[in-house]
Design an enzyme around this catalytic site. Structure first.
Site, mmCIF file in Angstrom:
data_model
loop_
_atom_site.group_PDB
_atom_site.id
_atom_site.type_symbol
_atom_site.label_atom_id
_atom_site.label_comp_id
_atom_site.label_asym_id
_atom_site.label_seq_id
_atom_site.Cartn_x
_atom_site.Cartn_y
_atom_site.Cartn_z
ATOM 1 N N HIS A 102 0.868 -1.176 0.000
ATOM 2 C CA HIS A 102 0.000 0.000 0.000
ATOM 3 C C HIS A 102 0.910 1.234 0.000
ATOM 4 C CE1 HIS A 102 -2.706 2.964 1.933
ATOM 5 N NE2 HIS A 102 -3.710 2.198 1.554
ATOM 6 N N ASP A 123 3.308 -4.754 7.892
ATOM 7 C CA ASP A 123 2.112 -3.920 7.826
ATOM 8 C C ASP A 123 0.906 -4.848 7.953
ATOM 9 O OD1 ASP A 123 -0.175 -2.666 6.957
ATOM 10 O OD2 ASP A 123 0.675 -1.905 5.095
ATOM 11 N N GLN A 174 -4.328 -5.160 6.862
ATOM 12 C CA GLN A 174 -5.340 -6.057 6.302
ATOM 13 C C GLN A 174 -5.292 -7.448 6.932
ATOM 14 O OE1 GLN A 174 -7.690 -5.056 4.393
ATOM 15 N NE2 GLN A 174 -6.884 -3.080 3.734
ATOM 16 N N LYS A 225 -10.024 -0.813 10.551
ATOM 17 C CA LYS A 225 -10.229 -1.908 9.602
ATOM 18 C C LYS A 225 -10.651 -3.188 10.320
ATOM 19 C CE LYS A 225 -6.909 -0.118 6.304
ATOM 20 N NZ LYS A 225 -7.683 0.466 5.202
ATOM 21 N N CYS A 272 -4.757 2.677 -3.687
ATOM 22 C CA CYS A 272 -3.531 3.091 -2.995
ATOM 23 C C CYS A 272 -2.412 2.079 -3.217
ATOM 24 C CB CYS A 272 -3.764 3.288 -1.488
ATOM 25 S SG CYS A 272 -4.826 4.668 -1.137
HETATM 26 N N1 PMP Z 1 -1.515 -0.734 4.648
HETATM 27 C C1 PMP Z 1 -2.510 -1.404 4.087
HETATM 28 C C2 PMP Z 1 -2.257 -2.778 3.530
HETATM 29 C C3 PMP Z 1 -3.781 -0.820 4.013
HETATM 30 O O1 PMP Z 1 -4.789 -1.486 3.442
HETATM 31 C C4 PMP Z 1 -3.983 0.459 4.557
HETATM 32 C C5 PMP Z 1 -5.340 1.149 4.509
HETATM 33 N N2 PMP Z 1 -5.980 1.108 3.304
HETATM 34 C C6 PMP Z 1 -2.913 1.102 5.143
HETATM 35 C C7 PMP Z 1 -1.687 0.483 5.179
HETATM 36 C C8 PMP Z 1 -3.054 2.467 5.757
HETATM 37 O O2 PMP Z 1 -3.808 2.371 6.907
HETATM 38 P P1 PMP Z 1 -4.383 3.685 7.600
HETATM 39 O O3 PMP Z 1 -5.066 4.472 6.525
HETATM 40 O O4 PMP Z 1 -5.334 3.160 8.610
HETATM 41 O O5 PMP Z 1 -3.234 4.396 8.186
#
Ligand code: PMP
Length: 391
Positions: A114, A187, A190, A213, A349
């Site tokens: 991401h 990270d 997910q 999430k 993203c």
């Molecule tokens: N990493 C992954 C794999 C994500 O899916 C997301 C959120 N879409 C993020 C990081 C960023 O998370 P946050 O917007 O809660 O900071």
């Protein structure tokens, strides 16, 4: 999994149709238990933490620290002070990029990341090397092996891809990196809502996840870091709460995690996160349930002419990204919305990953505990309608 009625937001209609929510990878809906815990905090216990001696301040502080130990046990961290409360994964990665790395370092990421696990590293000035994926959307482990070199200071990898649902072989990644003396950040944005996470068993050095999430409120997340690493890291943001002594010229800092928690924390969100972890931890068989939904959904989509599924990872969670021939993903999303169906469209993203897989935009349906087969039936019917509209 019969939990749908616990989610007030799911009871509504959108454009006159019952809401079908298939966008949980962006953010999940919240169960009543979480909403009530937050309301209860504001109705009874609201006060600033750590500084006060009065009853409400003590209650609020106790609840914040209680949430910390709940998060600690959720990922099986060894100690509560290894749990830093931040706004989410984005802030966690920014913190590590600022406090752990120096400009001459190199880091290795995967092509599945991401933007949140890519752009902060780029901006910190380090050299970012990227291990690719194959056409299924699985990590090229051989590339990772080649890229980790003497200057590598960190490997940063998604536990689970938000775009393809790929579950990365994180235990192998940690083992490989550690065999070369390199720490690993995972990270878990997910992964935390779907998989059991045990940071001691994984032996990862950092692990980040976002509350919103995983059925919790927005605005809070966790950075887990091994105590020795957090201890050695310089603070990033500064101000109140993170200091021990302050003069007009200088300051000394608290120990972790407080050293990294400048300013007033979102205590209500921490209370909500605790409630979400308790809610989620009580859902036995969730992964199996979501896997059966995923297989059902994949089967339905494969039968729709013109649908191209993106990737086919060997191990995945309930994320299905696809395109529909001849229709822009935004048009697909807009027509589905008219049917009450919420999906995500665009680059997710993950622009570099999509580019590597030959797309610039896709449609993504993502699953959570409250989804049912009917939701996927509605998606399939909606997609047939999109096809008719554009025929
Ligand atoms: N990493 C992954 C794999 C994500 O899916 C997301 C959120 N879409 C993020 C990081 C960023 O998370 P946050 O917007 O809660 O900071």
């Amino acid at each position: 999994m019969n939990v749908r009625s616990e989610f007030p937001a799911l009871a509504q209609s959108v454009h006159g149709k019952p809401l079908v929510y298939l966008d949980s990878a962006a953010t999940s809906q919240k169960p009543r238990a979480v909403i009530d815990a937050i309301s209860h905090f504001y109705e009874r216990d609201n006060a600033n933490v750590h500084r006060g001696v009065h009853a409400l301040a003590e209650r609020a502080t106790a609840q914040l620290e209680d949430a910390r130990s709940t998060a600690q046990h959720f990922i099986n961290a060894a100690r509560p002070d290894e749990i830093v409360f931040l706004r989410g994964v984005t802030e966690a990665v920014n913190l590590v990029a600022n406090s752990f790395l120096s400009e001459r370092d190199e880091i290795v990421v995967t092509a599945l990341e991401h933007h949140s696990n890519l752009v902060p590293w780029q901006r910190s000035g380090v050299k970012v090397r990227v291990a690719g994926v194959d056409e299924r959307g699985d990590l090229r482990f051989d590339e990772l092996e080649k890229l980790i070199g003497p200057r590598t200071r960190l490997v940063a990898a998604a536990h689970v891809s938000n775009a393809l649902g790929t579950i990365n072989p994180v235990a192998r990644i940690v083992e490989l990196a550690h065999s070369r003396g390199v720490p690993v950040l995972l990270d878990g944005a997910q992964a935390a809502p779907h998989l059991a996470v045990d940071v001691q068993r994984l032996d990862c050095d950092f692990y980040a996840f976002s509350s919103h999430k995983m059925y919790g409120p927005m605005g809070i997340g966790v950075l887990y870091g091994k105590a020795a690493l957090l201890d050695a890291m310089r603070p990033w943001q500064s101000g109140g709460e993170m200091v021990q002594t302050v003069s007009f010229d200088s300051a000394t800092y608290q120990k972790p995690p407080y050293k990294f928690e400048a300013g007033t924390p979102d205590v209500a969100a921490a209370v909500g996160l605790k409630a979400a972890i308790e809610w989620l931890s009580g859902k036995k068989g969730l992964l199996e349930y979501e896997q059966s939904l995923l297989q059902y959904g994949l089967g339905l989509l494969r039968e729709i002419p013109g649908v191209r599924l993106l990737g086919a990872p060997r191990e995945r969670i309930g994320v299905i990204s696809f395109t529909l021939e001849g229709v822009h993903p935004h048009d697909v999303g807009t027509i589905l919305d008219q049917e009450g169906i919420a999906v995500r469209t665009g680059h997710l993203c993950a622009q570099p990953l999509l580019k590597r897989l030959g797309e610039t935009a896709v449609v993504r349906a993502s699953l959570a505990a409250y989804n049912r087969r009917e939701d996927l039936d509605a998606l399939a019917a909606g997609l047939r309608k999109v096809r008719e509209t554009f025929a």
